[in-house]
Design an enzyme around this catalytic site. Structure first.
Site, PDB file in Angstrom:
ATOM      1  N   ASN A 207     -11.870  -3.022   0.780  1.00  0.00           N
ATOM      2  CA  ASN A 207     -10.897  -3.209   1.853  1.00  0.00           C
ATOM      3  C   ASN A 207     -11.523  -2.840   3.195  1.00  0.00           C
ATOM      4  OD1 ASN A 207      -8.061  -3.227   3.145  1.00  0.00           O
ATOM      5  ND2 ASN A 207      -8.818  -1.172   3.586  1.00  0.00           N
ATOM      6  N   GLU A 208     -11.455  -3.751   4.146  1.00  0.00           N
ATOM      7  CA  GLU A 208     -11.914  -3.513   5.520  1.00  0.00           C
ATOM      8  C   GLU A 208     -13.321  -2.925   5.574  1.00  0.00           C
ATOM      9  OE1 GLU A 208      -9.120  -1.299   7.859  1.00  0.00           O
ATOM     10  OE2 GLU A 208      -7.786  -3.002   8.131  1.00  0.00           O
TER      11      GLU A 208
ATOM     12  N   GLU B 155       0.855  -1.182   0.000  1.00  0.00           N
ATOM     13  CA  GLU B 155       0.000   0.000   0.000  1.00  0.00           C
ATOM     14  C   GLU B 155       0.889   1.230   0.000  1.00  0.00           C
ATOM     15  OE1 GLU B 155      -3.676   2.215   2.357  1.00  0.00           O
ATOM     16  OE2 GLU B 155      -2.804   0.387   3.198  1.00  0.00           O
TER      17      GLU B 155
ATOM     18  N   CYS C 163      -6.335   1.115   2.723  1.00  0.00           N
ATOM     19  CA  CYS C 163      -7.210   2.281   2.797  1.00  0.00           C
ATOM     20  C   CYS C 163      -7.087   3.197   1.586  1.00  0.00           C
ATOM     21  CB  CYS C 163      -6.911   3.047   4.082  1.00  0.00           C
ATOM     22  SG  CYS C 163      -7.287   2.115   5.584  1.00  0.00           S
TER      23      CYS C 163
END
Length: 627
Positions: free
Chosen positions: A351-352, A24, A217
């Site tokens: 994501n998440e 990331e 993120c």
């Protein structure tokens, strides 16, 4: 302690994808890090999260010159802003301050590729210089000028043993710059728009089976315009969208730092990520936005009736990676230089994310992708915590939905004791659920971000947890530590697997655990009999089919040695031993002492079907036994 290792012909298979990496663009890991570009704000298009104009950031006038951002008669409309440099005296120019204002590190014998889109009168004397920090000219070349926007590539070769340096562009009249890029000619695999050779080699040495990218993120973003959309990362570098990095915000900074110059040039876009996976010899696991921004913050959601464009991104991306050159997006891949398909096999959906707002969007995407491409595996989100209502609800949904993901992405950033106490987390995992992808994990030595260390103890805790992961096969199919990279003195998060600055890198004990475990992959789990847990030792054993080697991985986090006698299904042979240890659990590597903790290797013979070994205190050991 006596342990008997048995070969069972029906032994459980261990996933060939078990050990991967996750990248990331956090901690200046992409722009300013892995991506080899040395000039930040190269297109003069930096605009901050609140719309603030940062288009001159990291550029500084030199000599007697005035700088002005202009859009008068631009080269094009995609990135219309350019820099006008107006010398007031006989000569003036502009300096790129480099990432963090620190310039870059020139190396002895290194050549640098300067790419410019510039405009000036035909008789203008424009020059490019690489200067040392104290002003010595290390390299110089003249820049041709013909009165119109002109793209050109020049080579600069500094004569130096290695030092901090800066790029300067000067002229004896008004000079206009639309795009300025400086790359080392030597990148990983020699790619012109490539990645740092030393960082990429460290990744290659991990022998990853896959790479998850670009987040994290980053994928979600903090607004609809900040969302990561893969199509914006294609095409000529000078025409790619420039986006602010959500990690530049003040709320993410530690130790009073600021990261106002942290942007995404998209120079390392989805094409380059797929290409890097090829160069590393691993599968690609791209993550695409699912129509949600970060649920931790604004939690914006694309309305269900407007999800067509998001779904189209998934289908178009599969075509970009796997389609023929006669298709729209397969043709775009070919035009970018990759005629053959990439061979994409899996995609992460968000994501998440968690709760119904995610589930309903996932199901729309799942049905569309599986209808068109049933061969593509999908990774679904299980929230952001190891326990609690988010993951419980995700698992309930995954069991009842007719759109069951192929993998469930679980994340855990937890204290050291959690990893040691949850080695058996997946021992009785419900087989009705998707296979687990432990997509982000790291042991934390402290609660406060700035105090978390990449010490030996965290590495051993992660190693112990990984023995449980292997023993739970096939419940867990993929794992990846996070975050992967961090620029020294410029990070927003820690711990991190690899630390670097402009001149080199530091490999952590956690990195060496990953390298040791991934470099000794077994194909089938072996059965062990004996009083293992009573000794405080964490063990796993497997068989490597290609050469018949037996592989034993052992972790001893205790302050005393543990003796073991292994009864083996092999009569005699040699054991290759790799050991990671240190004099204290608190030890860590640093820029000043990068090799304080490093694996050592040696070989010993064994006979009569028995191997005796003393597992050192505070250690992780890999034994590879060849009969």
């Amino acid at each position: 302690m006596k342990i008997s290792i048995k070969i069972d012909e029906k032994a459980t298979r261990i996933s060939e994808k078990l050990y991967g990496i996750f990248f990331e663009d956090i901690n200046y890991g992409g722009d300013g890090g892995l991506y080899a570009e040395l000039v930040p704000n190269r297109a003069f298009e930096w605009v901050g999260p609140d719309g603030q104009d940062n288009r001159l950031m990291r550029w500084q006038a030199v000599g007697d010159a005035a700088l002005q951002i202009s859009t008068d008669a631009p080269r094009g409309q995609k990135n219309p802003h350019y820099l006008r440099v107006m010398p007031i005296g006989a000569r003036g120019g502009v300096r790129s301050q480099g990432y963090r204002g620190q310039g870059f590190h020139v190396k002895q014998g290194e050549r640098y590729r300067l790419t410019l889109i510039a405009r000036g009168q035909p008789d203008l004397d424009m020059r490019a210089h690489i200067l040392s920090a104290d002003g010595e000219v290390l390299a110089e070349t003249r820049i041709p000028s013909n009165g119109t926007w002109s793209k050109q590539t020049l080579i600069l070769e500094p004569g130096t043993r290695g030092e901090r340096a800066f790029l300067e562009l000067t002229a004896d009249g008004t000079m206009e710059l639309d795009f300025v890029s400086l790359f080392p000619v030597h990148t990983f695999k020699g790619r012109e728009n490539g990645v740092r050779a030393d960082l990429a080699q460290a990744l290659s040495d991990l022998h990853p089976s896959f790479m998850r990218f670009p987040g994290g993120c980053i994928v979600e973003g903090r607004s609809f315009s900040n969302m990561y959309r893969w199509k914006e990362t294609l095409g000529p570098l000078e025409e790619r969208r420039v986006n602010w990095n959500r990690w530049q915000l003040d709320e993410y900074q530690i130790l009073g730092r600021e990261s106002r110059d942290y942007y995404q040039s998209y120079g390392m876009g989805f094409f380059e990520y797929m290409q890097l996976c090829e160069d590393l010899g691993c599968r690609a696991l791209p993550v695409l936005n699912c129509g949600l921004t970060c649920q931790w913050h604004e939690a914006l959601a694309v309305p269900m009736e407007d999800m067509e464009e998001i779904i189209g991104d998934y289908l178009d991306f599969i075509e970009f990676c796997n389609g023929g050159i006669d298709t729209r997006w397969g043709g775009e891949r070919a035009r970018m230089g990759h005629v053959e398909p990439f061979g994409l096999t899996m995609i992460g959906v968000g994501n998440e994310q968690w709760d119904e707002v995610y589930f309903e969007r996932y199901e729309l995407i799942h049905r569309a992708v599986k209808a068109a491409h049933p061969e593509i595996e999908l990774v679904g989100c299980a929230g952001w915590r190891d326990e609690g209502w988010e993951i419980d609800k995700a698992r309930t949904w995954m069991k009842r939905t007719d759109c069951k993901p192929d993998y469930s992405d679980e994340h855990y950033y937890k204290p050291i004791d959690w990893f040691l106490n949850h080695v058996d987390r997946y021992a009785d995992y419900d087989q009705a659920l998707p296979k687990v992808f432990a997509g982000e994990y790291a042991a934390h030595s402290a609660l406060r971000t700035g105090e978390r260390k990449n010490c030996l103890f965290t590495a051993l805790a992660e190693a112990a947890f990984l023995t449980g992961i292997e023993n739970a096969a096939p419940a867990v199919n993929m794992t990846s530590y996070a975050p992967l990279l961090a620029r020294i003195g410029a990070n927003q998060w820690q711990p991190n697997l690899i630390w670097f600055d402009e001149s080199g890198l530091v490999l952590t004990p956690n990195y060496y655990i990953q390298r040791m475990f991934a470099g000794a992959r077994g194909d089938r789990l072996l059965r062990m009999e004996g009083e293992i847990k009573d000794q405080g030792l964490y063990l796993t054993a497997s068989l490597r089919e290609r050469d018949g080697a037996l592989i034993i991985k052992a972790v001893n986090p205790l302050e005393h040695p543990v003796n073991a006698e292994f009864a083996l299904p092999v009569e005699r042979g040699n054991a290759q031993i790799t050991l990671l240890t240190a004099s204290s659990l608190c030890e860590e590597n640093s820029k000043q002492v990068p090799d304080r903790i490093k694996p050592v290797e040696w070989k010993v013979p064994f006979a009569s079907g028995v191997l005796e070994h003393e597992f050192a205190p505070r250690s992780a050991t890999v034994l590879i036994l060849f009969g």
